[in-house]
Design a protein around this motif. Structure first.
Motif, short mmCIF file in Angstrom:
data_model
loop_
_atom_site.label_atom_id
_atom_site.label_comp_id
_atom_site.label_asym_id
_atom_site.label_seq_id
_atom_site.Cartn_x
_atom_site.Cartn_y
_atom_site.Cartn_z
N ALA A 83 53.11 37.96 42.84
CA ALA A 83 52.02 38.72 42.22
C ALA A 83 51.18 37.84 41.31
O ALA A 83 49.94 37.92 41.31
CB ALA A 83 52.61 39.90 41.43
N VAL A 84 51.85 36.98 40.55
CA VAL A 84 51.12 36.08 39.64
C VAL A 84 50.33 35.05 40.46
O VAL A 84 49.17 34.77 40.17
CB VAL A 84 52.10 35.38 38.68
N ALA A 85 50.97 34.46 41.48
CA ALA A 85 50.32 33.42 42.27
C ALA A 85 49.10 33.94 43.03
O ALA A 85 48.15 33.19 43.26
CB ALA A 85 51.33 32.83 43.24
N GLY A 89 45.20 35.59 36.92
CA GLY A 89 45.57 35.45 35.53
C GLY A 89 46.24 34.13 35.21
O GLY A 89 46.34 33.22 36.06
N HIS A 90 46.71 34.03 33.98
CA HIS A 90 47.37 32.81 33.51
C HIS A 90 48.67 32.59 34.29
O HIS A 90 49.40 33.52 34.59
CB HIS A 90 47.69 32.96 32.02
N GLY A 91 48.93 31.35 34.64
CA GLY A 91 50.18 31.01 35.32
C GLY A 91 50.12 31.05 36.83
O GLY A 91 51.14 30.87 37.50
N LYS A 92 48.92 31.24 37.39
CA LYS A 92 48.77 31.33 38.84
C LYS A 92 49.29 30.07 39.53
O LYS A 92 50.07 30.14 40.49
CB LYS A 92 47.30 31.55 39.17
N ALA A 93 48.88 28.90 39.05
CA ALA A 93 49.29 27.64 39.68
C ALA A 93 50.78 27.39 39.49
O ALA A 93 51.47 26.94 40.41
CB ALA A 93 48.49 26.48 39.08
#
Length: 376
Positions: A83-85, A89-93
């Motif tokens: 979900a983050v990737a 938002g912040h932390g995608k990478a």
């Protein structure tokens, strides 16, 4: 000052500042002052993750993979990291990088099957975002033949991007490509240039390579033991075991040894052994066995040979077998000697093959077997 930071975040969080609530949860989860604070941070982290905040989702996903504060749960961890990737938002990478490594290597606890296609896809996603770990891991992925996607050209592209970001690991990996002739003609002079750039960034492995180049006269250099020692020392002082071992080896070749030099050699060998270098364990055993630079001590020698022998080190198996054969530092035991000679022989050591053949021919430590002895 973590205490002061917590107080500031608590004050801002009490005013319903969502960013401060995230920072407070992350800080307390990573560095709780009390068990109760950790429980509170864990609950707040889950709440924020459920609310869709990317940083808490990233931290919770990592915690679920590592089993830190939560029961390990690979499925839930992967869902959160995905979900983050896939978000903005912040932390995608970082999330993409973590997923790429997870699928590249697989995992036993909690179990995750390696998947080359997913690994490449997520590492490429991290690399597109300029994530240094992603660029390095993707380049290494293309160097390795393991996944069946070896592509030195693509590896060079990733390492060049990493170098342009000022990361010495990029220069070091480019040096490896040039040194080994991977994707292009072998070029030691070019490799030397890359290793020098990486060493300027204080990368221990680059100092190891420069030590080798100076020691052996590669890349157009003259052999220079003094410069090799200097580079090995740089790597050793930064904790690289192979540099500790090589440094000890060159110092030990000093034509005018002294008690101080012998002490330094043993010190570096001990540190190399502590870093996991089996060869250093064997060398320490050999010094105690011969009384070289130390008081002769067969018990200590046998103990060090035993440590190395357990990892399959054939010379250590041979030496330990001889100590059992003669009762030096251990109780005389011909069966143990024969078993160790057999192990050394199976590992391809010529001396071990000779000793095992003699044991078989003469019935030492077991029944004679002239046929097998002849084969050895």
């Amino acid at each position: 000052d973590l205490v002061r930071a917590k107080k500031c975040f608590e004050k801002a969080a009490s005013a319903e500042n969502p960013l401060s609530r995230q920072e407070l949860a992350l800080l307390k989860f990573a560095a709780p002052a009390t068990p109760d604070e950790f429980v509170q941070a864990r609950a707040l982290l889950e709440t924020l993750a459920d609310d869709g905040y990317s940083r808490p989702q990233l931290q919770l996903g990592i915690a679920l993979l590592d089993g830190y504060g939560f029961r390990a749960d690979a499925g839930r961890a992967i869902a959160l990291l995905t979900a983050v990737a896939r978000g903005d938002g912040h932390g995608k990478a970082e999330a993409a990088f973590r997923l790429g490594r997870l699928y590249r290597d697989g995992r036993r606890e909690p179990e995750v099957q390696a998947d080359a296609a997913k690994a490449e896809s997520w590492l490429r996603a991290a690399a597109r975002e300029g994530h240094r770990g992603g660029l390095l891991a993707l380049g290494e992925y293309y160097v390795s033949p393991r996944a069946g996607r070896q592509d030195f050209g693509q590896a060079r592209v990733q390492f060049l991007r990493l170098e342009r970001l000022g990361d010495p690991a990029g220069s070091y990996q480019l040096g490896r490509l040039s040194e080994n002739g991977w994707g292009r003609e072998k070029n030691l002079a070019e490799a030397l240039g890359f290793y020098r750039k990486a060493a300027a960034g204080n990368l221990p492995l680059a100092h190891y390579k420069l030590g080798q180049f100076h020691e052996h006269g590669w890349g157009g250099l003259e052999k220079d033991a003094e410069k090799a020692v200097a580079h090995y020392r740089q790597g050793a002082e930064r904790g690289l075991g192979v540099c500790m071992y090589n440094l000890a080896g060159l110092l030990d070749e000093d034509p005018d040894p002294s008690a101080t030099r012998d002490t330094e050699v043993l010190s570096w060998l001990l540190r190399a052994a502590a870093s996991g270098m089996t060869e250093a364990e064997f060398k320490i055993g050999a010094r105690y066995q011969a009384g070289r630079g130390v008081k002769q001590d067969f018990v200590a020698a046998a103990a060090w040979f035993d440590r190395a022998a357990r990892t399959g080190h054939a010379p250590a198996q041979l030496h330990l077998g001889e100590m059992y054969e003669h009762g030096h530092g251990v109780k005389q035991d011909y069966q143990s000697a024969r078993r160790l000679f057999q192990l050394a022989a199976a590992n391809g050591h010529l001396g071990g093959q000779v000793k095992y053949a003699l044991a078989l021919a003469n019935g030492i430590g077991g029944p004679p077997d002239l046929v097998l002895a002849y084969l050895y």
